[in-house]
Design a protein around this motif. Structure first.
Motif, PDB file in Angstrom:
ATOM      1  N   ILE A 107      46.310  40.197  46.976  1.00  0.00           N
ATOM      2  CA  ILE A 107      44.967  39.628  46.769  1.00  0.00           C
ATOM      3  C   ILE A 107      44.573  38.745  47.959  1.00  0.00           C
ATOM      4  O   ILE A 107      43.471  38.864  48.504  1.00  0.00           O
ATOM      5  CB  ILE A 107      44.919  38.822  45.448  1.00  0.00           C
TER       6      ILE A 107
ATOM      7  N   ARG B 124      55.006  39.344  41.141  1.00  0.00           N
ATOM      8  CA  ARG B 124      54.000  38.275  41.256  1.00  0.00           C
ATOM      9  C   ARG B 124      53.649  38.032  42.733  1.00  0.00           C
ATOM     10  O   ARG B 124      52.489  37.911  43.106  1.00  0.00           O
ATOM     11  CB  ARG B 124      54.579  37.000  40.627  1.00  0.00           C
TER      12      ARG B 124
ATOM     13  N   PHE C  48      49.966  38.638  44.326  1.00  0.00           N
ATOM     14  CA  PHE C  48      49.249  37.520  44.949  1.00  0.00           C
ATOM     15  C   PHE C  48      49.078  37.747  46.451  1.00  0.00           C
ATOM     16  O   PHE C  48      48.015  37.485  47.012  1.00  0.00           O
ATOM     17  CB  PHE C  48      49.982  36.200  44.693  1.00  0.00           C
TER      18      PHE C  48
ATOM     19  N   LEU D  97      47.643  33.956  37.508  1.00  0.00           N
ATOM     20  CA  LEU D  97      48.152  32.609  37.819  1.00  0.00           C
ATOM     21  C   LEU D  97      48.237  31.721  36.575  1.00  0.00           C
ATOM     22  O   LEU D  97      49.191  30.968  36.400  1.00  0.00           O
ATOM     23  CB  LEU D  97      47.240  31.951  38.853  1.00  0.00           C
TER      24      LEU D  97
ATOM     25  N   LEU E 149      46.508  27.098  46.404  1.00  0.00           N
ATOM     26  CA  LEU E 149      46.829  26.992  44.969  1.00  0.00           C
ATOM     27  C   LEU E 149      48.189  27.621  44.671  1.00  0.00           C
ATOM     28  O   LEU E 149      48.962  27.111  43.854  1.00  0.00           O
ATOM     29  CB  LEU E 149      45.766  27.722  44.151  1.00  0.00           C
ATOM     30  N   LEU E 150      48.466  28.733  45.357  1.00  0.00           N
ATOM     31  CA  LEU E 150      49.751  29.422  45.132  1.00  0.00           C
ATOM     32  C   LEU E 150      50.935  28.555  45.529  1.00  0.00           C
ATOM     33  O   LEU E 150      52.018  28.675  44.967  1.00  0.00           O
ATOM     34  CB  LEU E 150      49.788  30.738  45.917  1.00  0.00           C
TER      35      LEU E 150
ATOM     36  N   THR F 130      38.061  31.738  50.429  1.00  0.00           N
ATOM     37  CA  THR F 130      38.739  32.027  49.161  1.00  0.00           C
ATOM     38  C   THR F 130      40.208  32.370  49.404  1.00  0.00           C
ATOM     39  O   THR F 130      41.089  31.908  48.665  1.00  0.00           O
ATOM     40  CB  THR F 130      38.029  33.183  48.428  1.00  0.00           C
TER      41      THR F 130
ATOM     42  N   GLY G 174      55.837  24.248  34.218  1.00  0.00           N
ATOM     43  CA  GLY G 174      54.656  25.062  33.970  1.00  0.00           C
ATOM     44  C   GLY G 174      54.833  26.055  32.838  1.00  0.00           C
ATOM     45  O   GLY G 174      55.222  27.195  33.045  1.00  0.00           O
TER      46      GLY G 174
ATOM     47  N   LEU H 172      38.610  40.273  42.435  1.00  0.00           N
ATOM     48  CA  LEU H 172      39.740  39.620  43.108  1.00  0.00           C
ATOM     49  C   LEU H 172      40.026  38.245  42.497  1.00  0.00           C
ATOM     50  O   LEU H 172      41.171  37.910  42.182  1.00  0.00           O
ATOM     51  CB  LEU H 172      39.447  39.474  44.613  1.00  0.00           C
TER      52      LEU H 172
ATOM     53  N   PHE I 161      43.280  37.144  40.209  1.00  0.00           N
ATOM     54  CA  PHE I 161      44.108  36.044  40.716  1.00  0.00           C
ATOM     55  C   PHE I 161      44.320  34.979  39.641  1.00  0.00           C
ATOM     56  O   PHE I 161      45.460  34.615  39.324  1.00  0.00           O
ATOM     57  CB  PHE I 161      43.430  35.436  41.947  1.00  0.00           C
TER      58      PHE I 161
ATOM     59  N   TYR J  41      34.368  40.665  44.746  1.00  0.00           N
ATOM     60  CA  TYR J  41      34.799  39.265  44.793  1.00  0.00           C
ATOM     61  C   TYR J  41      35.208  38.782  43.397  1.00  0.00           C
ATOM     62  O   TYR J  41      36.253  38.151  43.222  1.00  0.00           O
ATOM     63  CB  TYR J  41      33.651  38.415  45.343  1.00  0.00           C
TER      64      TYR J  41
ATOM     65  N   MET K 284      42.991  30.100  47.746  1.00  0.00           N
ATOM     66  CA  MET K 284      43.905  30.744  46.793  1.00  0.00           C
ATOM     67  C   MET K 284      45.349  30.505  47.212  1.00  0.00           C
ATOM     68  O   MET K 284      46.206  30.172  46.392  1.00  0.00           O
ATOM     69  CB  MET K 284      43.658  32.266  46.766  1.00  0.00           C
TER      70      MET K 284
END
Lengths: 161, 57
Positions: free
Chosen positions: A50, A43, A47, B22, A145-146, A138, A158, B14, B18, B11, A142
């Motif tokens: 990305i 994971r 992530f 998630l 958020l992670l 972004t 979660g 990606l 994600f 874009y 992102m």
């Protein structure tokens, strides 16, 4: 007896909290690392891949490294927060682009105001800057958020479908 | 890369990957969500562009 058990549980809880907070800090400092520290290697790598790809694409396409401007403090402040989401990499990028870690548009009287302002405008005028800016924002958002995901994993919260 | 279309595809890929990973824990769920997000982003943008086509710049 019950008091000893409570004390032991409290210590365990504190240890777990410290571990989670450490992972959150690591996740901000190096996107992907927080998940790896919590034992979620795949994971974390995905992530991290990305977020780093987005950040690299943003830098390669003249993405705007936002500067807080007194004329539009709210919007430019939000842009700076989005940039800061990727952690120290943003500071390194600012040193590479502006020559120093700068987060606000310097006043016209500052010695480096002209140079920073010109660099900012030149990048913004680049034909690909709109793509780069979207990638940079972004990447930062992102990663922010992670950090919540790392917190949830660390606190064993979660449940998802 | 200057192609707006390729940037849009990259874009969307990606972002969809994600959020798929998630928000879902099963492979099937991830693929479904990522696919849905990707389609909404790409097809939605093309549809919007098509609707805006008659309007002058």
């Amino acid at each position: 007896m019950a008091g000893q058990r409570d004390e032991g549980e409290g210590r365990l809880e504190r240890k777990e909290l410290q571990r989670t907070l450490g992972a959150v800090a690591a996740g901000w400092a190096l996107p992907g690392l927080g998940h790896v520290l919590l034992g979620r290697l795949r994971r974390g790598l995905l992530f991290g891949g990305i977020v780093w790809s987005c950040f690299a694409l943003g830098m390669a396409h003249d993405g705007r490294l936002a500067l807080r401007d007194a004329k539009q403090p709210f919007l430019t402040g939000l842009q700076v927060i989005a940039n800061l989401g990727v952690g120290p990499a943003d500071m390194i990028a600012r040193v590479a682009v502006y020559g120093s870690v700068v987060y606000r548009m310097p006043p016209a009287t500052a010695p480096d105001a002209r140079e920073i302002g010109e660099t900012f405008r030149r990048r913004a005028k680049s034909g690909v800057s709109i793509y780069g800016t979207a990638y940079l924002w972004t990447a930062g958002l992102m990663n922010l958020l992670l950090l919540f995901d790392i917190w949830d994993l660390g606190r064993r919260r979660g449940v998802r479908r | 890369m200057k192609s707006h279309f390729l940037h849009m595809l990259l874009y969307a890929t990606l972002v969809a990957t994600f959020f798929g990973v998630l928000m879902r824990d099963t492979t099937r769920g991830r693929l479904r969500l990522a696919g849905t997000i990707w389609l909404v982003m790409v097809v939605g943008a093309l549809l919007l562009a098509y609707l805006m086509f008659p309007f002058p710049e």
